[in-house]
Design a protein around this motif. Structure first.
Motif, mmCIF file in Angstrom:
data_model
loop_
_atom_site.group_PDB
_atom_site.id
_atom_site.type_symbol
_atom_site.label_atom_id
_atom_site.label_comp_id
_atom_site.label_asym_id
_atom_site.label_seq_id
_atom_site.Cartn_x
_atom_site.Cartn_y
_atom_site.Cartn_z
ATOM 1 N N VAL A 38 0.829 -0.981 0.038
ATOM 2 C CA VAL A 38 0.080 0.015 -0.078
ATOM 3 C C VAL A 38 0.735 1.249 0.074
ATOM 4 O O VAL A 38 0.491 2.417 -0.679
ATOM 5 N N LYS A 39 1.990 1.166 0.778
ATOM 6 C CA LYS A 39 2.964 2.386 0.764
ATOM 7 C C LYS A 39 3.580 2.556 -0.739
ATOM 8 O O LYS A 39 3.574 3.906 -1.029
ATOM 9 N N GLN A 40 3.807 1.380 -1.408
ATOM 10 C CA GLN A 40 4.150 1.684 -2.786
ATOM 11 C C GLN A 40 3.187 2.288 -3.705
ATOM 12 O O GLN A 40 3.571 3.066 -4.394
ATOM 13 N N ILE A 41 1.964 1.824 -3.399
ATOM 14 C CA ILE A 41 1.097 2.224 -4.128
ATOM 15 C C ILE A 41 0.674 3.826 -4.212
ATOM 16 O O ILE A 41 0.366 4.582 -5.075
ATOM 17 N N LEU A 42 0.773 4.287 -2.533
ATOM 18 C CA LEU A 42 0.375 5.692 -2.512
ATOM 19 C C LEU A 42 1.748 6.691 -2.591
ATOM 20 O O LEU A 42 1.300 7.637 -2.475
ATOM 21 N N GLN A 43 2.901 5.994 -2.940
ATOM 22 C CA GLN A 43 4.034 6.830 -2.898
ATOM 23 C C GLN A 43 3.665 7.854 -4.112
ATOM 24 O O GLN A 43 3.434 7.658 -5.242
ATOM 25 N N GLY A 44 4.086 9.325 -3.684
ATOM 26 C CA GLY A 44 3.996 10.205 -4.933
ATOM 27 C C GLY A 44 2.696 10.910 -4.612
ATOM 28 O O GLY A 44 2.357 11.862 -5.365
ATOM 29 N N GLN A 45 1.871 10.355 -3.706
ATOM 30 C CA GLN A 45 0.603 11.114 -3.998
ATOM 31 C C GLN A 45 0.424 11.722 -2.429
ATOM 32 O O GLN A 45 0.336 11.040 -1.090
ATOM 33 N N ASN A 46 0.801 13.071 -2.209
ATOM 34 C CA ASN A 46 0.951 13.763 -1.116
ATOM 35 C C ASN A 46 -0.008 13.891 -0.274
ATOM 36 O O ASN A 46 -1.085 14.040 -0.827
ATOM 37 N N GLY A 47 -0.040 13.966 1.228
ATOM 38 C CA GLY A 47 -0.914 14.013 2.030
ATOM 39 C C GLY A 47 -1.964 13.185 2.278
ATOM 40 O O GLY A 47 -3.025 13.293 2.500
ATOM 41 N N LEU A 48 -1.541 11.815 1.848
ATOM 42 C CA LEU A 48 -2.731 10.835 2.200
ATOM 43 C C LEU A 48 -2.034 9.741 3.164
ATOM 44 O O LEU A 48 -0.752 9.572 3.261
ATOM 45 N N ASP A 49 -2.736 9.059 4.047
ATOM 46 C CA ASP A 49 -2.477 8.195 5.004
ATOM 47 C C ASP A 49 -3.354 7.154 4.784
ATOM 48 O O ASP A 49 -4.363 7.215 3.798
ATOM 49 N N TYR A 50 -3.232 5.885 5.542
ATOM 50 C CA TYR A 50 -4.106 4.879 5.160
ATOM 51 C C TYR A 50 -4.314 3.975 6.426
ATOM 52 O O TYR A 50 -3.453 4.053 7.425
ATOM 53 N N GLU A 51 -5.458 3.336 6.594
ATOM 54 C CA GLU A 51 -5.595 2.274 7.589
ATOM 55 C C GLU A 51 -6.279 1.023 7.193
ATOM 56 O O GLU A 51 -6.970 1.035 6.184
ATOM 57 N N ILE A 52 -5.569 0.006 7.934
ATOM 58 C CA ILE A 52 -6.118 -1.298 7.364
ATOM 59 C C ILE A 52 -7.032 -1.731 8.422
ATOM 60 O O ILE A 52 -6.886 -2.085 9.460
ATOM 61 N N GLN A 53 -8.443 -2.218 7.738
ATOM 62 C CA GLN A 53 -9.274 -2.633 8.863
ATOM 63 C C GLN A 53 -9.891 -3.888 8.400
ATOM 64 O O GLN A 53 -10.666 -3.930 7.391
ATOM 65 N N GLY A 54 -9.396 -5.176 8.865
ATOM 66 C CA GLY A 54 -9.765 -6.458 8.594
ATOM 67 C C GLY A 54 -9.256 -6.708 7.106
ATOM 68 O O GLY A 54 -7.988 -6.489 6.707
ATOM 69 N N LYS A 55 -10.309 -6.621 5.942
ATOM 70 C CA LYS A 55 -9.802 -6.754 4.526
ATOM 71 C C LYS A 55 -10.013 -5.477 3.886
ATOM 72 O O LYS A 55 -10.129 -5.553 2.440
ATOM 73 N N LYS A 56 -10.119 -4.600 4.439
ATOM 74 C CA LYS A 56 -10.350 -2.946 3.849
ATOM 75 C C LYS A 56 -9.250 -2.373 4.039
ATOM 76 O O LYS A 56 -8.697 -1.960 5.245
ATOM 77 N N VAL A 57 -8.619 -1.453 3.037
ATOM 78 C CA VAL A 57 -7.678 -0.498 3.243
ATOM 79 C C VAL A 57 -8.250 0.843 3.156
ATOM 80 O O VAL A 57 -8.792 1.076 1.829
ATOM 81 N N ILE A 58 -8.285 1.699 4.014
ATOM 82 C CA ILE A 58 -9.179 2.890 4.007
ATOM 83 C C ILE A 58 -8.102 3.985 3.792
ATOM 84 O O ILE A 58 -6.934 4.276 4.664
ATOM 85 N N VAL A 59 -8.306 4.542 2.702
ATOM 86 C CA VAL A 59 -7.131 5.819 2.248
ATOM 87 C C VAL A 59 -7.914 7.108 2.559
ATOM 88 O O VAL A 59 -9.183 7.489 2.110
ATOM 89 N N LYS A 60 -7.178 8.016 3.119
ATOM 90 C CA LYS A 60 -7.797 9.128 3.720
ATOM 91 C C LYS A 60 -6.611 10.112 3.637
ATOM 92 O O LYS A 60 -5.551 9.989 3.823
ATOM 93 N N ARG A 61 -7.269 11.721 3.639
ATOM 94 C CA ARG A 61 -6.258 12.680 3.639
ATOM 95 C C ARG A 61 -5.529 12.710 4.867
ATOM 96 O O ARG A 61 -6.312 12.276 5.912
ATOM 97 N N GLN A 62 -4.272 13.094 5.256
ATOM 98 C CA GLN A 62 -3.601 13.087 6.658
ATOM 99 C C GLN A 62 -4.348 14.362 7.582
ATOM 100 O O GLN A 62 -4.686 15.347 6.688
ATOM 101 N N SER A 63 -4.697 14.365 8.578
ATOM 102 C CA SER A 63 -5.042 15.288 9.291
ATOM 103 C C SER A 63 -4.026 16.169 9.698
ATOM 104 O O SER A 63 -2.935 15.711 10.045
ATOM 105 N N VAL A 64 -4.220 17.429 9.640
ATOM 106 C CA VAL A 64 -3.156 18.472 9.733
ATOM 107 C C VAL A 64 -3.371 18.982 11.333
ATOM 108 O O VAL A 64 -4.503 19.440 11.772
ATOM 109 N N VAL A 65 -2.397 19.165 11.812
ATOM 110 C CA VAL A 65 -1.947 19.487 13.001
ATOM 111 C C VAL A 65 -1.423 20.809 13.206
ATOM 112 O O VAL A 65 -0.433 20.845 12.622
ATOM 113 N N THR A 66 -2.082 21.916 13.716
ATOM 114 C CA THR A 66 -1.685 23.322 13.482
ATOM 115 C C THR A 66 -0.801 23.442 14.843
ATOM 116 O O THR A 66 -0.966 22.647 15.802
#
Length: 171
Positions: A38-66
């Motif tokens: 998954v890291k290889q797939i998302l490489q070069g797509q800035n600002g994305l994070d992922y979470e794996i829940q069971g057999k689902k890979v949830i891709v979302k924007r990284q939360s911004v901490v000010t």
């Protein structure tokens, strides 16, 4: 992602506005974990994070901490929201920007909100232009909201269906 779904049984959940699906990537997956692939797939797509829940890979924007959220110091901010005529705005939303922390104004237009020090408040109400201002502790904030006449042109009401009016006779 489609190829990984077919070969591994993992499915991907994401918003098409977050992920560039037109981008083609080559992934080397011999003896690699799903996380590595998954890291290889998302490489070069800035600002994305992922979470794996069971057999689902949830891709979302990284939360911004000010910086205001990092220092953790809380302050109590108080103020009053008025309209252009000086009348209190009842039920205006007062929200700490970038969070779900918020409140609404009372009958006299007053609000009190505990926020992170240095945060920005966003004050909004239907048919009024939103305002943003710095949260200041120990000082009563006075906010005047002005009507947003452009909003009226943007409202569209659509109705479907039929309702039968039945009158009940009482004897």
């Amino acid at each position: 992602m489609e190829q990984l779904k077919k070969t591994s049984g993992y499915s991907f959940v994401f918003s098409s506005s977050d992920v560039d699906t037109s981008k083609k990537v080559s992934v080397s997956g011999q003896n690699s974990s799903i996380q590595d692939i998954v890291k290889q797939i998302l490489q070069g797509q800035n600002g994305l994070d992922y979470e794996i829940q069971g057999k689902k890979v949830i891709v979302k924007r990284q939360s911004v901490v000010t910086p205001a959220l990092q220092n953790g110091r809380k302050v109590n901010v108080k103020g009053k929201v008025l309209d252009a005529n000086g009348e209190p705005v009842i039920g205006a939303a007062v929200k700490e920007q970038g969070t779900t922390n918020g409140t609404i104004t009372d009958f006299d237009g007053n609000f009190s909100l505990e926020t992170n020090d240095g945060s920005t408040l966003e004050i909004s109400y239907i048919d009024y232009r939103s305002q943003q201002l710095k949260a200041l502790s120990g000082k009563l904030l006075a906010v005047t909201l002005h009507e947003d006449t452009e909003v009226l042109d943007e409202i569209v009401v659509v109705g479907y269906g039929v309702q039968k009016n039945q009158m009940l006779q009482v004897q």
